[in-house]
Write an enzyme that holds these catalytic residues in place. Structure first.
Site, PDB file in Angstrom:
ATOM      1  CG  ASP A  89     -46.389  -9.798 -27.409  1.00 18.47           C
ATOM      2  OD1 ASP A  89     -47.400  -9.824 -28.489  1.00 18.47           O
ATOM      3  OD2 ASP A  89     -45.223  -9.064 -27.293  1.00 18.47           O
ATOM      4  CG  ASP A 149     -46.638  -8.035 -34.452  1.00 14.71           C
ATOM      5  OD1 ASP A 149     -46.750  -7.020 -35.199  1.00 14.71           O
ATOM      6  OD2 ASP A 149     -45.424  -8.396 -34.257  1.00 14.71           O
TER       7      ASP A 149
HETATM    8  N1  GLY Z   1     -44.844 -10.410 -32.562  1.00 11.95           N
HETATM    9  C1  GLY Z   1     -43.463 -10.290 -32.680  1.00 11.95           C
HETATM   10  C2  GLY Z   1     -42.991 -10.787 -34.069  1.00 11.95           C
HETATM   11  O1  GLY Z   1     -43.898 -11.107 -35.000  1.00 11.95           O
HETATM   12  O2  GLY Z   1     -41.698 -10.821 -34.251  1.00 11.95           O
END
Ligand code: GLY
Length: 364
Positions: A89, A149
Site C-alpha cells: 500500500d 487493489d
Molecule cells: N485496499 C483496501 C480496500 O479497498 O479495502
C-alpha cells in the site's frame, strides 16, 4: 459542475483541517463521524493529505497547503523509521501525499521520500510468480498472493521511473500488472479480490476473497479498483489489450448495479437490503474519467454524470457528520458497518476535481 457538491465537500474539509491538522482521519469512521488516527501505520493515511491537496488546488487557500504539508511530514517519518512499510500500500500512501506535494510545490524532500517508498515497494516483487506481494512478511508462505487493489499502487512505480530515468520501477509495475490482469480478471470480466501463487514454483493457484461475499462472487470495490487500475495502466503502458480489459470490467460493473445505480458491497447482490459501497461508485467514476482522457466515450461520460448525481442526491452526509459520502463499506466479512470512509471521500472529491478541471494534473 456539481458546484453545490464541491462547496459541500470543501466546507467539510475546511472544518476537518482545523480538527485534524496533526492527525489522520480514522481508517473507517465506525459510523459517520471520523475520529483521530495518530498511529500512521495503516493503508489509508495518504487520503487525508490527498484531499487537502485537492482542496488547495480548488481554492488556492494556503491553509490547505500548510496542513497537507504537515501531514506529509508524518508520512515522511514513517518511511525514515520503516514503520508499517511492510505492505504494497506504499503506492496509495505516498502517491496522494508526497508525490502530490512534489507535483504541486516542487518540494524535493517529498520527492525523495516518495522515491524511497518506490524502492521499498519493488522489494516486494517475487520473481517466482512475477508479482508484488500484498501483505505481510515476504518469507511468509501463507501470504504468497497479490490483490486487485494493487493496481492502484503501480503509478508510484511508473512515476519513479519517469523521475529517475531508471526503468526498473516501471518494469516491475508492468510485470505485476500483466500477472495480476491474467489471474484476477475472470472470463466474464468479474474479478477475484486476491490470488494465490505456489511459493516454490510461482505457479498460479487460486482466487480467494478477503472482503467480498465469497471466493466466486465479485467484491464491488475490487471491481472498481479494476476499472481505475486498468485506466491508469493504459495511461502508462498504452497497450490496446488493456483498453479492452477496461471495457470488459466497466461493462460488467454496470451490468450488476441495482436500480438506483449505486453498487451493493458485493456485486452478487443486485436488489434487496444489503449495504451499499458508495466508495466503489466514486472510484469507478474516477477510473472512467481517467480513461476518457485517452479514449473518449460519451456512454461512460454519461454514466459518470449519472453516478455522481445519484451520490449527490442520496448519499451525502448531513451536518451531524464530518465525512462526505455515507454508506461506504470497508469489509463486511470482518464486521464493518455502513460508514463514511476516507477513501470514498477522497475519490468523490477527486471526481469533482476531474469534472471541473478536465486538464487537472493527476497525482497517480
Ligand atoms: N485496499 C483496501 C480496500 O479497498 O479495502
Amino acid at each position: 459542475m456539481f458546484e453545490d457538491a464541491v462547496r459541500f465537500s470543501l466546507d467539510k474539509i475546511r472544518k476537518n483541517a482545523d480538527d485534524f491538522s496533526d492527525s489522520f482521519l480514522s481508517d473507517e469512521s465506525h459510523g459517520y463521524v471520523y475520529s483521530r488516527n495518530t498511529e500512521c501505520v495503516g493503508w489509508t493515511e495518504g487520503f487525508w493529505p490527498g484531499m487537502l491537496w485537492l482542496a488547495y488546488e480548488f481554492t488556492g487557500d494556503e491553509k490547505f497547503k500548510l496542513t497537507a504539508h504537515e501531514l506529509d511530514k508524518l508520512l515522511c517519518r514513517r518511511i525514515y523509521e520503516r514503520r508499517g512499510t511492510d505492505t504494497h500500500d506504499l503506492g496509495f500512501l505516498y502517491t496522494l501525499s508526497c508525490v502530490a506535494e512534489y507535483k504541486i510545490t516542487g518540494n524535493e524532500n517529498a520527492k525523495n521520500v516518495a522515491l524511497e517508498a518506490a524502492e521499498l515497494l519493488i522489494r516486494r516483487f517475487h520473481e517466482k510468480g512475477q508479482f508484488i506481494q500484498a501483505w505481510g512478511s515476504l518469507e511468509d508462505k501463507a501470504n504468497y498472493r497479490l490483490i486487485i487493489d494493487c493496481f492502484m499502487n503501480l503509478p508510484l512505480l511508473f512515476w519513479a521511473s519517469e523521475e529517475t530515468g531508471d526503468i526498473k520501477y516501471a518494469d516491475i509495475a508492468k510485470k505485476h500488472f500483466y500477472t495480476a490482469a491474467g489471474c484476477v480478471i475472470r472470463e466474464d470480466f468479474t474479478t477475484y479480490h486476491t490470488y494465490y501463487f505456489d511459493p516454490d514454483t510461482g505457479k498460479k493457484l487460486k482466487g480467494v476473497t478477503k472482503q467480498g461475499y465469497s471466493n466466486d462472487s465479485c467484491w464491488a470495490r475490487g471491481q472498481a479498483w479494476g476499472i481505475y487500475g486498468t485506466a491508469l495502466a493504459y495511461k502508462y503502458i498504452g497497450d490496446k489489450n488493456i483498453a479492452e480489459l477496461f471495457d470488459g470490467i466497466t461493462e460488467c460493473f454496470f451490468g450488476h448495479l441495482p436500480e438506483d445505480g449505486i453498487p451493493y458491497w458485493d456485486m452478487i447482490f443486485t436488489e434487496g437490503d444489503e449495504p451499499r459501497d458508495t466508495s466503489a461508485a466514486a472510484i469507478a467514476v474516477c477510473g472512467m474519467l481517467e480513461m476518457n482522457r485517452h479514449i473518449k466515450s460519451e456512454k461512460n461520460m454519461d454514466r459518470c454524470i449519472k453516478m455522481m448525481q445519484a451520490l449527490k442526491d442520496r448519499y451525502l452526509t448531513d451536518n451531524r457528520s464530518n465525512g462526505i459520502l455515507k454508506e461506504g463499506m470497508y469489509s463486511k466479512p470482518d464486521g464493518s458497518k455502513s460508514e463514511c470512509n476516507v477513501w470514498g471521500d477522497y475519490f468523490y472529491f477527486e471526481a469533482l476535481m476531474r469534472l471541473n478541471v478536465p486538464d487537472w494534473k493527476i497525482y497517480w
